[in-house]
Design a protein around this motif. Structure first.
Motif, PDB file in Angstrom:
ATOM      1  N   UNK A 158       0.821  -1.216   0.000  1.00 62.55           N
ATOM      2  CA  UNK A 158       0.000   0.000   0.000  1.00 62.55           C
ATOM      3  C   UNK A 158       0.856   1.269   0.000  1.00 62.55           C
ATOM      4  N   UNK A 159       2.140   1.121   0.313  1.00 61.50           N
ATOM      5  CA  UNK A 159       3.010   2.306   0.322  1.00 61.50           C
ATOM      6  C   UNK A 159       3.640   2.582  -1.042  1.00 61.50           C
ATOM      7  N   UNK A 160       4.147   1.536  -1.709  1.00 62.36           N
ATOM      8  CA  UNK A 160       4.829   1.793  -2.997  1.00 62.36           C
ATOM      9  C   UNK A 160       4.053   1.217  -4.178  1.00 62.36           C
ATOM     10  N   UNK A 161       2.884   0.628  -3.903  1.00 63.26           N
ATOM     11  CA  UNK A 161       1.977   0.177  -4.963  1.00 63.26           C
ATOM     12  C   UNK A 161       2.511  -1.028  -5.757  1.00 63.26           C
ATOM     13  N   UNK A 195       7.607  -5.729   2.220  1.00 64.17           N
ATOM     14  CA  UNK A 195       7.701  -5.435   0.785  1.00 64.17           C
ATOM     15  C   UNK A 195       9.166  -5.454   0.347  1.00 64.17           C
ATOM     16  N   UNK A 196       9.515  -6.267  -0.674  1.00 63.60           N
ATOM     17  CA  UNK A 196      10.916  -6.311  -1.100  1.00 63.60           C
ATOM     18  C   UNK A 196      11.355  -5.048  -1.845  1.00 63.60           C
ATOM     19  N   UNK A 218       8.328  -1.716   3.388  1.00 71.25           N
ATOM     20  CA  UNK A 218       7.133  -1.403   4.170  1.00 71.25           C
ATOM     21  C   UNK A 218       6.486  -2.713   4.637  1.00 71.25           C
ATOM     22  N   UNK A 219       5.830  -2.652   5.800  1.00 71.93           N
ATOM     23  CA  UNK A 219       5.014  -3.814   6.170  1.00 71.93           C
ATOM     24  C   UNK A 219       3.528  -3.496   6.072  1.00 71.93           C
TER      25      UNK A 219
END
Lengths: 137, 389
Positions: free
Chosen positions: A33-36, A46-47, A51-52
């Motif tokens: 949801x942070x970097x789409x 998120x790799x 972000x979690x």
């Protein structure tokens, strides 16, 4: 269903939602949801941006064969009954490339760029594994 | 400052459960130290590649048995490195760091592996589960051969390389192996028909394009460039570059590793002050034929998609003008787990010493060697030369 002899996927806390969804015949892709980013395979973080703040989107279940290999031998005993096995990498329109088998298909009929669709197979009472099959015309 | 190899030893690659891991290990350690012409007590460190799928031997090596059993009284420390096929590369890196840090003058790197006493079912399981994902690959029946079949099929699709051209890679690799007394295929070349008529394991790979798991071992003694100048047979490391791609093949954007081959070789060659055209031999450890093609494309030896044609024209095999992989790779020599890369380093030293007998590349002064680990997770490219810069 306890006669399933093949190895079951080793489900992790952060992939549990994926395997819960296959039981409902849904193919989920993790989404940041942070970097789409659309993420496969599922991770704890998120790799792309670490972000979690992760969520899930439902894939349409369509894909195209990026590559395949028909395995005729050299598998463990528990896979022998399935031979020949059509191993495939399938590109999903949502972005990810996944590893799967093409089932309900003769080995000579599979080809690169072939359109395929997800099909769900009940492995045990608790585990449903997604495979792909040729799109029915 | 860099390192040089001053002693080597190897036992033939065979399948013989009566030849034990420790027998191989002791033989190669003693022979490499004698080949270097140093005393056993001059060895300051023993750095071992992890013997894959052999946990008892791995424990012996990790916890210090090698210098103890061999009475190496000058040994200051030991270490073990596990990076699959690049384990030996990591051993050389650890050795370099100890030598440059003033902790060692001479480092011994020994490898041993016996797979012939392990049930084949267990070996298939090991090579399927060690580098592959137990959630997203293994439940689908992916094996090591299947994984490499997926990459090879796409390589052929994109480049138009034919089954005959791909089979020609194995013919040349086996031709090298047939000239090598340390190969399990010594004296056993194959024809294009032999390869194409062998059983299909995982399309498009035929049985002869896959690996025969075998036993083997080898060892190297390394030192600094400065000390090596007193050793006539020294072979010098001149540059090293490395790139990582991915653990899991289907995650890999650089599927044929061309970018990784290009970037790692560019770095290594720049350090050596040399160009790819200065290389007299190219040693490519990929374990499957497509790597022998895509590496040449990545290095810039040929255009993208033309690697298989070079092999099919016989240019990379014995007598060719672009000799590559003179130890035959795993397909042309037998796969000894983490030992294949050891065999690559040893063969490179032999070529530069002029001791490669029937495989000798004429006037071999510079060699490029790339190792890869796991399911080709990385490319580790090293330049070696007959003289220091």
């Amino acid at each position: 269903m306890s006669d399933y002899l093949k190895p079951l996927p080793e489900i992790q806390p952060h992939s549990k939602a994926f395997w819960d969804a296959t039981k409902e015949h849904k193919f989920l892709i993790q989404h940041c949801k942070d970097c789409d980013s659309n993420i496969f395979y599922p991770r704890r973080d998120c790799p792309e941006c670490w972000s979690n703040n992760l969520d899930w989107i439902e894939a349409g279940g369509q894909g195209t064969v990026y590559s395949f290999s028909v395995t005729y031998e050299g598998v463990e005993e528990k896979f022998v009954a399935d031979l020949p096995i059509i191993l495939a990498w399938v590109d999903l329109p949502e972005g990810p490339r996944i590893n799967t088998n093409i089932i309900n298909c003769e080995p000579e009929d599979v080809s690169i760029d072939m359109p395929v669709e997800v099909v769900y197979v009940q492995a045990t009472d608790d585990v449903v594994i997604p495979y792909f099959q040729p799109v029915k015309r | 400052m860099s390192i040089a190899v001053i002693g080597i030893a190897e036992v033939p690659t065979i399948r013989d459960p009566d030849r034990t891991r420790w027998d191989i290990l002791l033989d190669v350690c003693m022979e490499a130290v004698r080949d270097a012409g140093i005393d056993k007590d001059d060895v300051h460190a023993v750095i071992s590649p992890n013997p894959m799928a052999q946990p008892a031997m791995a424990n012996d090596m990790a916890l210090g048995k090698v210098p103890e059993v061999l009475g190496m009284k000058g040994c200051r420390d030991i270490a073990i490195a596990n990076a699959g096929g690049t384990s030996n590369t990591n051993c050389l890196r650890i050795a370099k760091s100890l030598i440059e840090g003033g902790q060692a003058d001479f480092v011994l790197i020994p490898h041993t592996t016996v797979q012939s006493d392990i049930p084949s079912e267990d070996l298939i399981n090991f090579f399927a589960t060690a580098p592959l994902d137990k959630q997203w690959e293994y439940p689908y029946g992916v094996t090591f051969n299947g994984s490499m079949g997926l990459i090879t099929n796409r390589y052929m699709h994109e480049t138009g390389a034919t089954a005959e051209q791909m089979a020609a890679v194995t013919v040349s690799l086996r031709a090298w192996g047939a000239l090598d007394p340390n190969s399990i295929f010594y004296g056993k070349p194959v024809t294009l028909e032999d390869v194409l008529n062998s059983r299909i394991v995982s399309t498009p790979l035929h049985a002869k394009e896959c690996n025969l798991l075998a036993d083997g071992g080898g060892a190297m003694v390394v030192t600094s460039h400065e000390i090596a100048k007193n050793f006539e047979k020294a072979v010098y490391q001149l540059g090293h570059g490395t790139r990582f791609m991915s653990a899991t093949p289907f995650m890999r954007k650089d599927l044929f590793h061309r970018k990784a081959y290009r970037e790692s070789s560019t770095d290594a060659l720049a350090q050596a002050g040399l160009s790819i055209n200065d290389m007299d031999v190219r040693q490519i450890y990929g374990a499957y034929p497509y790597t022998q093609c895509s590496a040449l494309e990545g290095y810039g030896v040929c255009d993208e998609g033309q690697g298989a044609a070079l092999w099919a024209e016989g240019r990379c095999g014995p007598g060719g003008d672009l000799p590559c992989t003179t130890m035959g790779d795993a397909t042309g020599r037998g796969h000894t787990g983490s030992g294949v890369s050891m065999a690559f380093y040893l063969e490179t030293v032999r070529q530069l010493r002029g001791e490669a007998d029937d495989r000798q590349v004429p006037n071999c002064e510079h060699a490029l060697l790339t190792t890869s680990g796991g399911s080709v997770m990385n490319t580790c490219t090293t330049i070696f030369g007959r003289s220091p810069r």
